[in-house]
Design a protein around this motif. Structure first.
Motif, short mmCIF file in Angstrom:
data_model
loop_
_atom_site.label_atom_id
_atom_site.label_comp_id
_atom_site.label_asym_id
_atom_site.label_seq_id
_atom_site.Cartn_x
_atom_site.Cartn_y
_atom_site.Cartn_z
N GLU A 1 -27.03 31.94 -14.16
CA GLU A 1 -27.82 31.35 -15.19
C GLU A 1 -29.32 32.01 -15.17
N ASN A 2 -29.80 32.32 -16.51
CA ASN A 2 -31.19 32.64 -16.65
C ASN A 2 -31.62 33.96 -16.08
N ARG A 3 -30.63 34.83 -16.05
CA ARG A 3 -30.95 36.25 -15.46
C ARG A 3 -30.64 36.98 -16.43
N VAL A 4 -31.65 38.02 -16.84
CA VAL A 4 -31.57 39.25 -17.61
C VAL A 4 -31.92 40.68 -17.37
N VAL A 5 -31.27 41.65 -17.98
CA VAL A 5 -31.49 43.01 -17.66
C VAL A 5 -32.20 43.23 -19.15
N ILE A 6 -33.32 43.69 -18.95
CA ILE A 6 -33.83 43.98 -20.40
C ILE A 6 -34.00 45.68 -20.85
N SER A 7 -34.01 45.91 -22.13
CA SER A 7 -33.93 47.13 -22.43
C SER A 7 -34.99 48.02 -22.14
N HIS A 8 -34.90 49.26 -22.15
CA HIS A 8 -35.88 50.29 -21.74
C HIS A 8 -37.03 50.10 -22.80
N ALA A 9 -36.81 49.84 -24.16
CA ALA A 9 -37.67 49.83 -25.24
C ALA A 9 -38.42 48.64 -25.09
N MET A 10 -37.94 47.70 -24.59
CA MET A 10 -38.49 46.39 -24.33
C MET A 10 -39.61 46.43 -23.10
N TRP A 11 -39.10 47.13 -22.21
CA TRP A 11 -39.78 47.24 -20.94
C TRP A 11 -41.07 48.31 -21.55
N GLN A 12 -41.10 49.20 -21.88
CA GLN A 12 -42.14 49.91 -22.42
C GLN A 12 -43.15 49.12 -23.34
N ARG A 13 -42.56 48.52 -24.47
CA ARG A 13 -43.27 47.63 -25.55
C ARG A 13 -44.18 46.63 -24.81
N TYR A 14 -43.52 45.84 -23.89
CA TYR A 14 -44.21 44.56 -23.66
C TYR A 14 -44.85 44.65 -22.18
N PHE A 15 -43.95 45.53 -21.26
CA PHE A 15 -44.37 45.44 -19.95
C PHE A 15 -44.94 46.84 -19.51
N ALA A 16 -45.24 47.71 -20.41
CA ALA A 16 -46.05 49.12 -20.23
C ALA A 16 -45.39 49.92 -19.17
N GLY A 17 -44.00 49.47 -19.16
CA GLY A 17 -43.11 50.49 -17.97
C GLY A 17 -43.67 49.96 -16.52
N ASP A 18 -44.01 48.78 -16.34
CA ASP A 18 -44.30 48.43 -14.95
C ASP A 18 -43.23 48.55 -14.25
N PRO A 19 -43.21 49.31 -13.01
CA PRO A 19 -42.04 49.27 -12.27
C PRO A 19 -41.64 48.18 -11.35
N ALA A 20 -42.72 47.17 -11.40
CA ALA A 20 -42.41 46.16 -10.60
C ALA A 20 -42.01 44.67 -11.50
N VAL A 21 -41.59 45.11 -12.83
CA VAL A 21 -41.06 44.41 -13.67
C VAL A 21 -39.95 43.46 -13.14
N ALA A 22 -38.94 43.84 -12.15
CA ALA A 22 -38.12 42.82 -11.82
C ALA A 22 -38.63 41.66 -11.19
N GLY A 23 -38.46 40.54 -11.36
CA GLY A 23 -38.67 39.31 -10.62
C GLY A 23 -39.79 38.57 -11.83
N ARG A 24 -40.23 39.40 -12.76
CA ARG A 24 -40.98 38.60 -13.95
C ARG A 24 -40.17 37.64 -14.65
N THR A 25 -40.70 36.50 -15.39
CA THR A 25 -39.79 35.39 -15.75
C THR A 25 -40.28 35.57 -17.48
N LEU A 26 -39.42 35.20 -18.14
CA LEU A 26 -39.57 35.02 -19.64
C LEU A 26 -39.55 33.62 -19.89
N GLU A 27 -40.61 33.16 -20.71
CA GLU A 27 -40.75 31.71 -21.18
C GLU A 27 -39.95 31.59 -22.53
N LEU A 28 -38.87 30.87 -22.27
CA LEU A 28 -38.09 30.86 -23.68
C LEU A 28 -38.31 29.58 -24.51
N ALA A 29 -38.39 29.50 -25.78
CA ALA A 29 -38.48 28.32 -26.72
C ALA A 29 -37.53 27.07 -26.35
N SER A 30 -36.44 27.69 -25.53
CA SER A 30 -35.46 26.67 -25.29
C SER A 30 -36.11 25.56 -24.07
#
Length: 897
Positions: A232-261
């Protein structure tokens, strides 16, 4: 002061020579070059100097002679001499073509446009059929589908329980991954602002089976298919999303997304660049996280919503894998008769499945490109033959001055290289524009694969076509002029006799006949698609598109946790929309028309015998406003009312197709139906209260299916729905009203999609539009090429008969007789081409039958119109030289003789 460009280039080349040579000779050589440049200069001199320096340095690097003398002067090597000779030939060819601008421009344009059109379509074929999928060993990936003769299923989605049994029992499959046949949307509260994300639900082994490693972090684990695997609540993000929203941060694993749900999703990894399978534009992937108890549940084998992708075990063929699959299918039919009684399965290469819906279109476009290239080649051959006939005297003069045959061929080859090179450059530029146009015309493409683009393979294709054209430009005149008798050709009589060669005339007429036939084929294909498109546009889709806007949104769980809260929000939204000035009616629907059908099922009516079953009816949730906003007529009975709610008798609407198919000669209103193959009194019964007009669910090509409409408050509810709005003025103008209402009700609910119903209908015809545009362009080019060919041959024939025409007019023939003489000479060729083209069209246009609608491939009216258009264009092309011949001055001509 900066040195001239040529000197800088020579200096740059000399720097590539061995160091001892540079230290000793470079300065002297540059000084000598400057002295010669001051005396001569010019582009040709610059090219010779640079080419000579390149040749000399190459010889030095491979251990040959230096190419330079010790006093700084340069000796001429064999390589330099050949290169210089080639440059001289190219220069002479350029000057010769400038003296024949009409031929040069026509040849380059014809060839360039043909290369450009072919390159654009080849880019699509390359992306769809040839370019490897972005997966490891993609040739061993197969798509497994289900079939059912009762429901007329051929390549249907699978039930997850069946797919998991295949994975366990088919030894030919090393592993089987599952992905959802549809995408979902999530609302990410990025820094407090809602951001809509597209999510694909997959099994835990999805990336491993496809052979797709992560760009960062990790991918899912097989156990994460199930809830007890902490999926539950684990995701793999696209490369485009990684670059667009996380600036290609190699330490993105472990970050969390706050969902409207109201939940948090942990990012465990990043997909590699360019990977978006199975849906272009996917932002993230999430594992299903099924309850393990679902594995044995009936719904897990009854519901069909997954696409299984299997990886074949090394050394196992498709045939062997299919044989094992059929054994397991038979076993499941016996073990689970309630859901699998006649359920079959099959497999096919993954790429074949991805292009299945567009293969016919691609094959037709590929055939059209081939015909266009053949037509362009024939047209070029015609132009070259016409020019060769006028160059007999020139070649004879070259022979008389001492030029050998191979020297003449080398000159012709230089002309061919110039023409082919310029045409290839023009074609590549046109191909770039064509690739862009193909991408903009339609969403035609393979989900998860790369889009049409100008890669190395496409550039090589365009270059190869240019080289072939250069060879064509060389071989045809070389074969024609190889044995030109110098003495005869240089005499006036010989010149006339050579120009009247019957062999050349027959060849030209044969080429023009082929041009007319090929042109008729392409124009016929274009006209058939035009008629198809007209027929499709005239199909009554069963709903009103003008002035209707559709928006999609999801009610978030965080602020609307219960069903009652969601239904209240939906009622408030619809009421607020209808309260806005300019909006006449608003409604809600689960799925838009032409957007695909909803879920399907079987049913029984109360009182039917057990053997009577209604098969494959589709379902859609919709309220009263939906039917009224889209002007879907009520045929009989009534629509949903405000009194119909979750605590009242369950009622449904059916369409006309449902009534005619399942209640022929009966009145379905008042009948009770249950969505079971063998209904009992314990089944959930719904009363039919009305019949509405049919409207197409998937495509205007496909007839409406039998459909049942449930009230949104009485059916399985959904947080994601479409809201349709009708009002005065343009549909797009209602967007501001919808946003204003939504911002007042809840500004954190984003609009997921905004589309007019006209856009929805056009999107359903996107592939037809692409084929229409491409074939129309090809048809127009074919018409122009055929017309040019007819004009060129008619003009040449008229020039060859100038003396004869002058004599005829001198002895009493008038302009009208000369006009008829020239036209009749060309008419035979045109008529032969039209007849040949009609015969070919009767055979080849059948390949388009899968694309046509409302017209047959051999429609007599269409072929008659095409023949008339081509004949008219040919007549205009012949009239110009015929009128010129009719105005010949016989006195002046005979005095010149």
């Amino acid at each position: 002061m900066r040195a001239p460009l040529t000197e800088r280039l020579v200096a740059a080349v000399l720097r590539l020579a061995p160091r001892p040579f540079r230290d000793r000779f470079a300065g002297e050589l540059l000084a000598t070059h400057r002295a010669r440049a001051a005396e001569r200069g010019g582009v040709a001199f610059a090219l010779r100097e640079v080419a000579g320096a390149v040749a000399a340095v190459l010889r030095l690097r491979v251990g040959g002679r230096s190419g330079f003398q010790s006093d700084g002067s340069r000796s001429t090597t064999r390589a330099e001499g050949q290169l210089a000779g080639m440059l001289r030939d190219l220069g002479l060819a350029g000057r010769g073509l400038r003296r024949a601008p009409g031929f040069a421009v026509a040849a380059v344009l014809v060839t360039g446009l043909g290369i450009g059109a072919s390159t654009a379509i080849f880019s699509a074929l390359n992306a769809f059929l040839f370019r490897p999928l972005p997966m490891a060993d993609s040739d061993r990936l197969v798509l497994v589908y289900e079939t059912n003769p009762e429901f007329d299923w051929t390549h249907e989605t699978a039930a997850p329980a069946n797919a998991l049994d295949w994975a366990d029992q088919v030894e030919a499959f090393s592993a089987v991954a599952l992905y959802s046949s549809f995408t979902d949307e999530l609302t990410w509260l990025r820094e407090g602002e809602p951001q809509l994300l597209t999510v694909v639900l997959v099994s835990g082994n999805f990336f491993d089976v496809l052979g797709v490693p992560p760009a960062a972090g990790r991918v899912f684990r097989p156990e994460e298919s199930w809830a007890d695997g902490a999926a539950e609540n684990r995701v793999v993000i696209s490369h485009a999303m990684w670059q667009r929203y996380f600036a290609g941060d190699p330490a993105v694993a472990g970050r969390t997304l706050e969902l409207a749900s109201g939940v948090r999703a942990e990012v465990v990894g990043v997909a590699p660049e360019g990977f978006s399978f199975p849906s272009d534009g996917a932002d993230l992937w999430a594992p299903w996280g099924w309850d393990p108890a679902a594995r044995e549940a009936v719904w897990f084998r009854r519901a069909h919503f997954v696409r299984p992708v299997a990886r074949l075990t090394p050394g196992v063929s498709m045939t062997a894998a299919d044989a094992q699959l059929q054994t397991v299918v038979g076993r499941l039919q016996t073990a689970y008769p309630e859901t699998n009684r006649v359920m079959g399965a099959g497999l096919m290469p993954l790429r074949d499945f991805l292009v299945m819906d567009v293969r016919t279109s691609l094959e037709v476009l590929a055939g059209a490109v081939l015909l266009l290239m053949v037509l362009a080649a024939v047209n070029v051959a015609t132009l070259v033959l016409l020019r060769s006939g006028d160059r007999t005297r020139e070649v004879a003069l070259r022979h008389a001055l001492g030029a050998g045959r191979w020297r003449v061929v080398r000159h012709l080859a230089a002309e061919g290289l110039v023409l082919g090179g310029v045409a290839a450059a023009l074609g590549l530029a046109a191909g770039v524009a064509g690739v862009t146009a193909v991408g903009r015309l339609t969403r035609l493409g393979i989900d998860g694969a790369t889009a049409p683009a100008l890669d190395v393979r496409v550039v090589a294709f365009a270059t190869g076509l240019g080289l072939l054209c250069a060879i064509l430009f060389t071989l045809i005149p070389a074969a024609r002029l190889w044995r030109v008798p110098a003495r005869a050709a240089l005499s006036a009589a010989g010149a006339r006799g050579a120009s009247r060669g019957r062999q050349g005339t027959r060849a030209l007429r044969a080429l023009v006949t082929a041009e007319v036939a090929l042109g008729l084929l392409l124009v016929a294909g274009a006209v058939l698609m035009v008629r198809t498109f007209q027929e499709l546009r005239q199909v009554d889709a069963g709903f009103r598109a003008e002035g209707v806007l559709a928006v999609q949104l999801t009610v978030p769980t965080s602020r609307y946790p219960e069903r009652g809260h969601v239904l209240a929000f939906q009622r408030d939204l619809l009421a607020a929309l209808e309260g806005r000035a300019g909006i006449e009616r608003a409604g809600m629907v689960q799925q838009l028309p032409l957007g695909g059908p909803g879920w399907s099922s079987q049913f029984q009516a109360r009182g039917w015998p057990p053997e009577r079953v209604g098969l494959d009816i589709v379902h859609r949730r919709a309220d009263r406003g939906y039917f009224e906003a889209l002007d879907i007529p009520l045929v009989r009975g009534r629509l949903f009312e405000a009194s119909d709610g979750s605590d009242t008798e369950q009622v449904v609407l059916v369409n006309e197709r449902f009534a005619a198919m399942h209640f022929p000669g009966e009145d379905p209103i008042g009948q009770y139906i249950a969505y079971d193959r063998e209904a009992t009194e314990a089944s959930t019964w719904r009363r039919i209260i009305g019949i509405v007009g049919d409207h197409h669910q998937t495509s205007v090509r496909e007839p409406p299916r039998a459909e049942v409409f449930e009230h949104p408050e009485q059916s399985e509810w959904s947080r994601t729905n479409w809201y349709v709005v009708r009002g005065a003025g343009a549909a797009a103008a209602h967007t501001a009203n919808v946003r204003a209402v939504l911002s007042q009700l809840d500004p954190l609910v984003p609009l997921e999609q905004v589309r007019t119903l006209r856009e929805v209908r056009r999107a359903a015809m996107a592939t037809d539009e692409l084929v229409l545009v491409v074939l129309t362009v090809f048809g127009f080019l074919a018409l122009v090429l055929a017309t040019v060919g007819v004009y060129g041959v008619t003009a040449q024939a008229a020039r060859r008969r100038t003396r004869e025409i002058g004599i005829r007019m001198a002895v009493g023939a008038d302009g009208g007789q000369v006009l008829r003489l020239v036209l009749l000479q060309g008419a035979g060729t045109v008529v032969a081409g039209i007849l040949l083209g009609l015969a070919a069209a009767l055979l080849l246009t059948r390949a388009m039958s899968g694309l046509l609608y409302g017209v047959t491939p051999t429609d007599p009216a269409t072929l008659a119109v095409v023949a008339a258009v081509l004949a008219g264009a040919a007549l205009v092309a012949m009239l110009v030289p015929a009128l010129r011949a009719a105005r010949v001055d016989p006195g002046g001509l005979l005095r010149a003789e």
